[in-house]
Design a protein around this motif. Sequence first.
Motif, PDB file in Angstrom:
ATOM      1  N   CYS A 152     -12.861  61.182  54.006  1.00 45.90           N
ATOM      2  CA  CYS A 152     -12.168  62.096  54.918  1.00 45.90           C
ATOM      3  C   CYS A 152     -13.008  62.231  56.167  1.00 45.90           C
ATOM      4  CB  CYS A 152     -11.929  63.458  54.258  1.00 45.90           C
ATOM      5  SG  CYS A 152     -13.436  64.402  53.924  1.00 45.90           S
ATOM      6  N   SER A 153     -12.509  62.948  57.150  1.00 43.75           N
ATOM      7  CA  SER A 153     -13.237  63.110  58.405  1.00 43.75           C
ATOM      8  C   SER A 153     -14.241  64.252  58.306  1.00 43.75           C
ATOM      9  CB  SER A 153     -12.255  63.385  59.546  1.00 43.75           C
ATOM     10  OG  SER A 153     -11.622  64.637  59.336  1.00 43.75           O
ATOM     11  N   VAL A 154     -15.138  64.328  59.286  1.00 46.02           N
ATOM     12  CA  VAL A 154     -16.131  65.401  59.335  1.00 46.02           C
ATOM     13  C   VAL A 154     -15.447  66.755  59.486  1.00 46.02           C
ATOM     14  CG1 VAL A 154     -18.053  66.356  60.670  1.00 46.02           C
ATOM     15  CG2 VAL A 154     -17.910  63.897  60.309  1.00 46.02           C
ATOM     16  N   SER A 155     -14.435  66.808  60.358  1.00 50.27           N
ATOM     17  CA  SER A 155     -13.744  68.080  60.597  1.00 50.27           C
ATOM     18  C   SER A 155     -13.019  68.567  59.339  1.00 50.27           C
ATOM     19  CB  SER A 155     -12.747  67.935  61.753  1.00 50.27           C
ATOM     20  OG  SER A 155     -11.797  66.924  61.470  1.00 50.27           O
ATOM     21  N   THR A 156     -12.450  67.627  58.580  1.00 54.26           N
ATOM     22  CA  THR A 156     -11.771  68.005  57.333  1.00 54.26           C
ATOM     23  C   THR A 156     -12.762  68.586  56.340  1.00 54.26           C
ATOM     24  OG1 THR A 156     -10.066  66.308  57.606  1.00 54.26           O
ATOM     25  CG2 THR A 156     -10.413  67.149  55.384  1.00 54.26           C
ATOM     26  N   LEU A 157     -13.936  67.960  56.244  1.00 54.71           N
ATOM     27  CA  LEU A 157     -14.947  68.427  55.299  1.00 54.71           C
ATOM     28  C   LEU A 157     -15.478  69.805  55.701  1.00 54.71           C
ATOM     29  CD1 LEU A 157     -16.069  67.350  52.696  1.00 54.71           C
ATOM     30  CD2 LEU A 157     -17.945  66.294  53.946  1.00 54.71           C
ATOM     31  N   TYR A 158     -15.708  70.014  56.986  1.00 53.62           N
ATOM     32  CA  TYR A 158     -16.137  71.337  57.460  1.00 53.62           C
ATOM     33  C   TYR A 158     -15.049  72.386  57.204  1.00 53.62           C
ATOM     34  CZ  TYR A 158     -20.580  70.363  59.800  1.00 53.62           C
ATOM     35  OH  TYR A 158     -21.899  70.082  60.057  1.00 53.62           O
ATOM     36  N   ARG A 159     -13.799  71.989  57.402  1.00 56.61           N
ATOM     37  CA  ARG A 159     -12.699  72.918  57.171  1.00 56.61           C
ATOM     38  C   ARG A 159     -12.610  73.312  55.695  1.00 56.61           C
ATOM     39  NH1 ARG A 159      -9.406  70.341  59.917  1.00 56.61           N
ATOM     40  NH2 ARG A 159      -8.283  69.158  58.330  1.00 56.61           N
ATOM     41  N   MET A 160     -12.875  72.363  54.812  1.00 58.22           N
ATOM     42  CA  MET A 160     -12.885  72.657  53.376  1.00 58.22           C
ATOM     43  C   MET A 160     -13.995  73.653  53.037  1.00 58.22           C
ATOM     44  SD  MET A 160     -12.182  68.851  51.782  1.00 58.22           S
ATOM     45  CE  MET A 160     -12.428  69.382  50.077  1.00 58.22           C
ATOM     46  N   VAL A 161     -15.157  73.461  53.655  1.00 59.23           N
ATOM     47  CA  VAL A 161     -16.282  74.376  53.406  1.00 59.23           C
ATOM     48  C   VAL A 161     -15.952  75.767  53.929  1.00 59.23           C
ATOM     49  CG1 VAL A 161     -18.693  74.865  53.924  1.00 59.23           C
ATOM     50  CG2 VAL A 161     -17.994  72.509  53.414  1.00 59.23           C
ATOM     51  N   ASN A 162     -15.419  75.842  55.160  1.00 60.42           N
ATOM     52  CA  ASN A 162     -15.097  77.140  55.767  1.00 60.42           C
ATOM     53  C   ASN A 162     -13.999  77.880  55.021  1.00 60.42           C
ATOM     54  OD1 ASN A 162     -16.993  76.878  57.821  1.00 60.42           O
ATOM     55  ND2 ASN A 162     -15.586  75.777  59.169  1.00 60.42           N
ATOM     56  N   ASN A 163     -13.066  77.132  54.423  1.00 59.57           N
ATOM     57  CA  ASN A 163     -11.960  77.737  53.668  1.00 59.57           C
ATOM     58  C   ASN A 163     -12.289  77.933  52.187  1.00 59.57           C
ATOM     59  OD1 ASN A 163     -10.411  77.783  55.980  1.00 59.57           O
ATOM     60  ND2 ASN A 163      -9.426  75.821  55.563  1.00 59.57           N
ATOM     61  N   LYS A 164     -13.573  77.712  51.836  1.00 60.46           N
ATOM     62  CA  LYS A 164     -14.048  77.918  50.464  1.00 60.46           C
ATOM     63  C   LYS A 164     -13.316  77.030  49.456  1.00 60.46           C
ATOM     64  CE  LYS A 164     -15.307  82.712  51.467  1.00 60.46           C
ATOM     65  NZ  LYS A 164     -15.155  84.138  51.099  1.00 60.46           N
ATOM     66  N   LYS A 165     -13.116  75.752  49.846  1.00 60.91           N
ATOM     67  CA  LYS A 165     -12.453  74.791  48.975  1.00 60.91           C
ATOM     68  C   LYS A 165     -13.447  73.839  48.309  1.00 60.91           C
ATOM     69  CE  LYS A 165      -8.296  76.199  50.169  1.00 60.91           C
ATOM     70  NZ  LYS A 165      -7.413  76.899  49.200  1.00 60.91           N
ATOM     71  N   THR A 166     -14.734  74.075  48.516  1.00 59.95           N
ATOM     72  CA  THR A 166     -15.750  73.227  47.903  1.00 59.95           C
ATOM     73  C   THR A 166     -16.749  74.090  47.141  1.00 59.95           C
ATOM     74  OG1 THR A 166     -17.157  73.338  49.862  1.00 59.95           O
ATOM     75  CG2 THR A 166     -15.580  71.529  49.761  1.00 59.95           C
ATOM     76  N   ILE A 167     -17.603  73.429  46.386  1.00 53.16           N
ATOM     77  CA  ILE A 167     -18.574  74.157  45.575  1.00 53.16           C
ATOM     78  C   ILE A 167     -19.644  74.812  46.444  1.00 53.16           C
ATOM     79  CG2 ILE A 167     -20.134  72.197  45.229  1.00 53.16           C
ATOM     80  CD1 ILE A 167     -20.448  73.152  42.304  1.00 53.16           C
ATOM     81  N   ILE A 168     -19.912  74.212  47.624  1.00 53.24           N
ATOM     82  CA  ILE A 168     -20.869  74.833  48.540  1.00 53.24           C
ATOM     83  C   ILE A 168     -20.125  75.772  49.483  1.00 53.24           C
ATOM     84  CG2 ILE A 168     -22.394  72.836  48.444  1.00 53.24           C
ATOM     85  CD1 ILE A 168     -21.431  72.197  51.318  1.00 53.24           C
ATOM     86  N   GLN A 169     -20.856  76.742  50.034  1.00 45.39           N
ATOM     87  CA  GLN A 169     -20.260  77.706  50.939  1.00 45.39           C
ATOM     88  C   GLN A 169     -20.883  77.570  52.326  1.00 45.39           C
ATOM     89  OE1 GLN A 169     -17.689  79.641  49.911  1.00 45.39           O
ATOM     90  NE2 GLN A 169     -17.876  78.557  47.966  1.00 45.39           N
ATOM     91  N   ARG A 170     -20.338  78.291  53.275  1.00 41.31           N
ATOM     92  CA  ARG A 170     -20.813  78.209  54.653  1.00 41.31           C
ATOM     93  C   ARG A 170     -22.292  78.575  54.771  1.00 41.31           C
ATOM     94  NH1 ARG A 170     -18.497  78.402  59.826  1.00 41.31           N
ATOM     95  NH2 ARG A 170     -19.764  79.511  61.376  1.00 41.31           N
ATOM     96  N   TYR A 171     -22.719  79.566  53.974  1.00 38.43           N
ATOM     97  CA  TYR A 171     -24.112  80.007  54.069  1.00 38.43           C
ATOM     98  C   TYR A 171     -25.096  79.004  53.470  1.00 38.43           C
ATOM     99  CZ  TYR A 171     -22.882  81.649  49.353  1.00 38.43           C
ATOM    100  OH  TYR A 171     -22.434  81.725  48.060  1.00 38.43           O
ATOM    101  N   ASP A 172     -24.611  77.961  52.788  1.00 41.31           N
ATOM    102  CA  ASP A 172     -25.492  76.917  52.257  1.00 41.31           C
ATOM    103  C   ASP A 172     -25.916  75.926  53.343  1.00 41.31           C
ATOM    104  OD1 ASP A 172     -25.495  77.823  49.584  1.00 41.31           O
ATOM    105  OD2 ASP A 172     -23.515  76.947  49.277  1.00 41.31           O
ATOM    106  N   LEU A 173     -25.192  75.929  54.471  1.00 40.10           N
ATOM    107  CA  LEU A 173     -25.498  75.012  55.565  1.00 40.10           C
ATOM    108  C   LEU A 173     -26.420  75.712  56.549  1.00 40.10           C
ATOM    109  CD1 LEU A 173     -21.869  73.653  56.100  1.00 40.10           C
ATOM    110  CD2 LEU A 173     -23.692  72.656  54.708  1.00 40.10           C
ATOM    111  N   ARG A 174     -27.611  75.208  56.721  1.00 35.96           N
ATOM    112  CA  ARG A 174     -28.656  75.902  57.466  1.00 35.96           C
ATOM    113  C   ARG A 174     -28.279  76.181  58.921  1.00 35.96           C
ATOM    114  NH1 ARG A 174     -33.899  72.313  56.269  1.00 35.96           N
ATOM    115  NH2 ARG A 174     -32.404  70.709  56.916  1.00 35.96           N
ATOM    116  N   ARG A 175     -27.643  75.227  59.574  1.00 34.56           N
ATOM    117  CA  ARG A 175     -27.327  75.429  60.988  1.00 34.56           C
ATOM    118  C   ARG A 175     -25.980  76.132  61.162  1.00 34.56           C
ATOM    119  NH1 ARG A 175     -24.829  72.763  65.272  1.00 34.56           N
ATOM    120  NH2 ARG A 175     -25.858  73.107  67.286  1.00 34.56           N
ATOM    121  N   THR A 176     -25.021  75.773  60.366  1.00 36.83           N
ATOM    122  CA  THR A 176     -23.675  76.329  60.505  1.00 36.83           C
ATOM    123  C   THR A 176     -23.646  77.830  60.301  1.00 36.83           C
ATOM    124  OG1 THR A 176     -22.744  74.244  59.702  1.00 36.83           O
ATOM    125  CG2 THR A 176     -21.298  76.159  59.659  1.00 36.83           C
ATOM    126  N   VAL A 177     -24.462  78.325  59.380  1.00 38.37           N
ATOM    127  CA  VAL A 177     -24.456  79.758  59.082  1.00 38.37           C
ATOM    128  C   VAL A 177     -24.926  80.591  60.269  1.00 38.37           C
ATOM    129  CG1 VAL A 177     -26.811  79.905  58.173  1.00 38.37           C
ATOM    130  CG2 VAL A 177     -25.036  81.412  57.266  1.00 38.37           C
TER     131      VAL A 177
END
Length: 397
Positions: A152-177
């Motif tokens: 999938c694309s980078v934007s799709t993967l980020y969107r999955m993380v932001n929408n809590k559709k993956t096992i990791i959450q937004r706060y797991d990403l050091r820069r994104t948080v």
Amino acid sequence: MNVKGSKHMTLEQRMEIEINLKVNSSCKHIAKEIGMDERTVSREIRIRRNKEKNGRYGIYNKKDDAPCKRLEKYPFVCNGCKKRAYCFKEYKYFYDAKVAQENYSLILVDSRIGMDFTLEEKQTVDQVLDDLVKKGQSITSILKTNPDKIQCSVSTLYRMVNNKKTIIQRYDLRRTVKLKPRKHYVYREDNLAVREGRKYQDFLRFYSSDPFQIVTEMDTVLGPIDQSECLLTLHIVNTHFMMAKILKAPTRECVTQAFTELREELGLDLYKRLFHCVLTDRGTEFCDPLSIEIDPLTGEKLANVFFCDSYASYQKGAIEENHTLLRYVIPKKVYFGNLSQEKVNLMLSHLNSYYRKSLDGTPFEMTVALLGEDAVKKTKIEPVASDLVNVTEKLLK
């Protein structure tokens, strides 16, 4: 072929198809009319036609179960069929442009909901993300080094993380948080049908029919961002005379209430003269012109409201210029919640008694000459002697 740049068939194109089907136009003719390929038109009619039970089927024991050639090939529908009135087929098929548009819109929305992953693929994505994010890798790095596992694309993967559709959450990403969520534009309510017959070109035609009529420009003056109170300003262009009403919020309901009060205070005769021709912008607070134009008790039309073009505030430049004087008394950071209608009328009494070079007099004097003294008294704005006129912040303090 499709028109350059077009991807989806519009409601106007579908309506053109429906009109042509009623007069039995050929598929080639319809395709040329709407700028689409013949196969596109044929497929559109075939898959978006509506199936209806024929009420005549079985009447007087008459049944016609033989296949209809009209339904097996173009035009695929009963639109324009001369035998439709006395047809005894069990079902009829019709093409309706509005229904076809609604069905297509639903399909389009459904196709864009959710993520296109199977359960196994989702588990693989979670496993890879859980392992590599803990090692400090970024989403982009993970995607580029594991193209066979995460497709999938980078934007799709980020969107999955932001929408809590993956096992990791937004706060797991050091820069994104550390980043604030991106702001999205909120579309304002804009009813296009309301402006039909009320555009700036219509205003010019209406005004040219009687250049000596009173033209009133309307706008709102907002306070600080964190407050809802504002002023509804009404500026008579002919005499530069301004009136104003305090609104609890810049909403359609508050504007309607303000004009209800104006009808009671001014009387219908003066109301008709002042608001015979009103020009305003396209703010959502003015999206109900009928509440200004029509008397709710009698249904009589009292006013005519017109809208400026988008991003063309210069088309009602008179009121914009007068706002500069108003801002001398109430600067942009002043809290409107402390204002009363009496204070607003006091301010307007001073502004309307302020000498204007363009008039060689004051707006108050010119309005009295135009409408009469009794009419001006109904506005609750009074004359102020020239040596007492105050156009500063100190006036309301």
